[in-house]
Design an enzyme around this catalytic site. Sequence first.
Site, PDB file in Angstrom:
ATOM      1  N   LYS A  83     -11.516  14.970  31.722  1.00 56.51           N
ATOM      2  CA  LYS A  83     -13.017  14.093  32.876  1.00 56.51           C
ATOM      3  C   LYS A  83     -13.715  15.244  32.680  1.00 56.51           C
ATOM      4  CE  LYS A  83     -12.259  11.172  35.976  1.00 56.51           C
ATOM      5  NZ  LYS A  83     -10.998  10.385  37.180  1.00 56.51           N
ATOM      6  N   SER A 157     -11.369   6.269  38.117  1.00 57.62           N
ATOM      7  CA  SER A 157     -12.761   7.027  37.748  1.00 57.62           C
ATOM      8  C   SER A 157     -12.627   7.024  36.129  1.00 57.62           C
ATOM      9  CB  SER A 157     -13.133   7.352  38.456  1.00 57.62           C
ATOM     10  OG  SER A 157     -11.803   8.540  38.813  1.00 57.62           O
ATOM     11  N   SER A 181      -6.773   6.509  39.125  1.00 54.93           N
ATOM     12  CA  SER A 181      -7.636   6.437  38.336  1.00 54.93           C
ATOM     13  C   SER A 181      -6.981   7.754  36.838  1.00 54.93           C
ATOM     14  CB  SER A 181      -8.513   7.940  38.535  1.00 54.93           C
ATOM     15  OG  SER A 181      -9.460   7.143  39.640  1.00 54.93           O
TER      16      SER A 181
END
Length: 614
Positions: A83, A157, A181
């Site tokens: 990420k 996310s 997330s």
Amino acid sequence: MAAGTQSIGWTIADWAAAYANHQTPQALLSELLLTFDQDEPAWIWIASEAQLDRQLAQLAKLLADHQGDKSKLPLYGVPFAIKDNIDAKGWSTTAACPAYQYQAEVDATVVANLQAAGAILLGKTNLDQFATGLVGTRSPYGAVPNTFNPEYVSGGSSSGSASVVARGLVTFSLGTDTAGSGRVPAGFNNIVGLKPTRGWLSTAGVIPACRSLDCVSVFALTVDDAVKVAQAAGGFDAADPYSRQNPNTASTKVSSKPKLAIPDKLEFFGDKQAEQVYLQSLEKLQAMGCEIEAIDYSPFSELAELLYYGPWVAERTVVLNDLLKSDPDAINPVVANIVRNGEKYSACDTFAAEYKRQALARTIQQTLSAYDALVVPTTPTIRTLVEIEQEPVAYNSQFGTYTNFTNLADLSALALPSGFREDGLPAGITLIASTWHDQALADLGKRWQEFLSLPLGATGRAYTSHPDADDNLASSVKVAVVGAHLTGMPLNFQLTTRDAVLIETTKTAPEYKLYALPGTTPPKPGLARDSKGESIIIEIWEMPIARFGEFVREIPPPLGIGNVKTEDGRIVKGFICEPWALEGACDITHFGGWRAFIQNKNQTEKGIACSVPY
């Protein structure tokens, strides 16, 4: 076959098999990179040829350092993504905000650990900006679509990290998880999401969301792979003030009949398809032998409300305070409004909320201590991209119904695929347990994944089990018991009260004799190796390694702990007896085990020639 497509959807075991078959990282990974599309929204950065070459050179050096032994590099040549709020040396980090962009000078600890295990970083992925959201749409790089139906959200996310794993572009990826997330995108994309105990995986080199709650999470196609990755990436890190040592006191396995809790009140926001899959999952868990019991869920819901409607949102404000002042337009409007809410809380509000959090967390932990896990829907519903655009906050909040409390209560969690809705979208369940019970959740998760045998992510590849995976955990020890510690026997509590779990009933190698020891209370046998012996029935229990010492301390002479050989050739720790105590003891080997002897202990009726008391 198109370049690189042969390795789409490969697990760690598949990569290892390919390299064992003389294929090379250079060839396979170069071909795989050709399948990546820089213009699709899951990626923010893709490895350049130079970045790949540098990593391959380092991999070659690592292999040479280990004298060519690939087994010393458990992730040798395995591709992964991270990420884009996680640093990698020489790569830019944006947190999905171009105005925030910088080039990392050092690797995040988790990235360094993975590369030291042989993994190769192929890209950095899109996210809800500054990891604020559970939808996967709050990014200037575009909304990441669901891998099964692009009209629906991917979840966030960690949207891009879930997407590239679900499509099999990389074998695993790292996300982050503060409010869910690392779990919501797993549920929406039919993959595994491991949300570890806080502090197991270092957050050094990770842009904080709520620094006191943040976790680095792992996405993979299988539980086996997720655990292998977490073991390689994790460990105490002095550079992270929130890093913790695993005390190794928690169970690493669950019993053959796990006891599971479920919420007494369930909310699906009118989504009958999501409800149906969850209820079917409970039936399947019962078919696996699980016992299910409803618990009062109100403390969990109350704690979940504190995350975004309490002072913890101010942790996000601390991170973005300068940018809010200098360039507020650079921040997504929804994210900016959420982060500004942190400005309204006082120090008094913060302490009052912390006292409430601690009280609720204690209640939750005490409740869960009676169960192997809590089983919840990963999310209660899913929404289309259009719906999220119309209701960006309300629908986002729905997604966190069963996730927001987890880090506030200091729990471990594992999101798992659970089947498909009538509309073809995937759904998931999440197993939640106390701190450091990650291995036990993984044990149950592996059983679940094998029981369902769903296709892997969106790859269409079939699930293949690896029953020997993670058989030797550093945090536990296997103990063979032969007498009074067997299930139902008087001293079995010395195992169960130390969170030991029965793994199997088996036999020793055919080279042991069993004796009834005189004068022992409760009656105990002595096991001794003898070339003229037979196979003796034993139970093998798995015990947290930190509890092993206190267990051994309770063993009286003439018994002790040594090495016992099983009938299939394994060596495990187990009960042995000092030779001097066998003089005059009754040889009961022909019974084949202690339980049979106890059941037939009336010597006169059975004609057993044994003159000593036992």
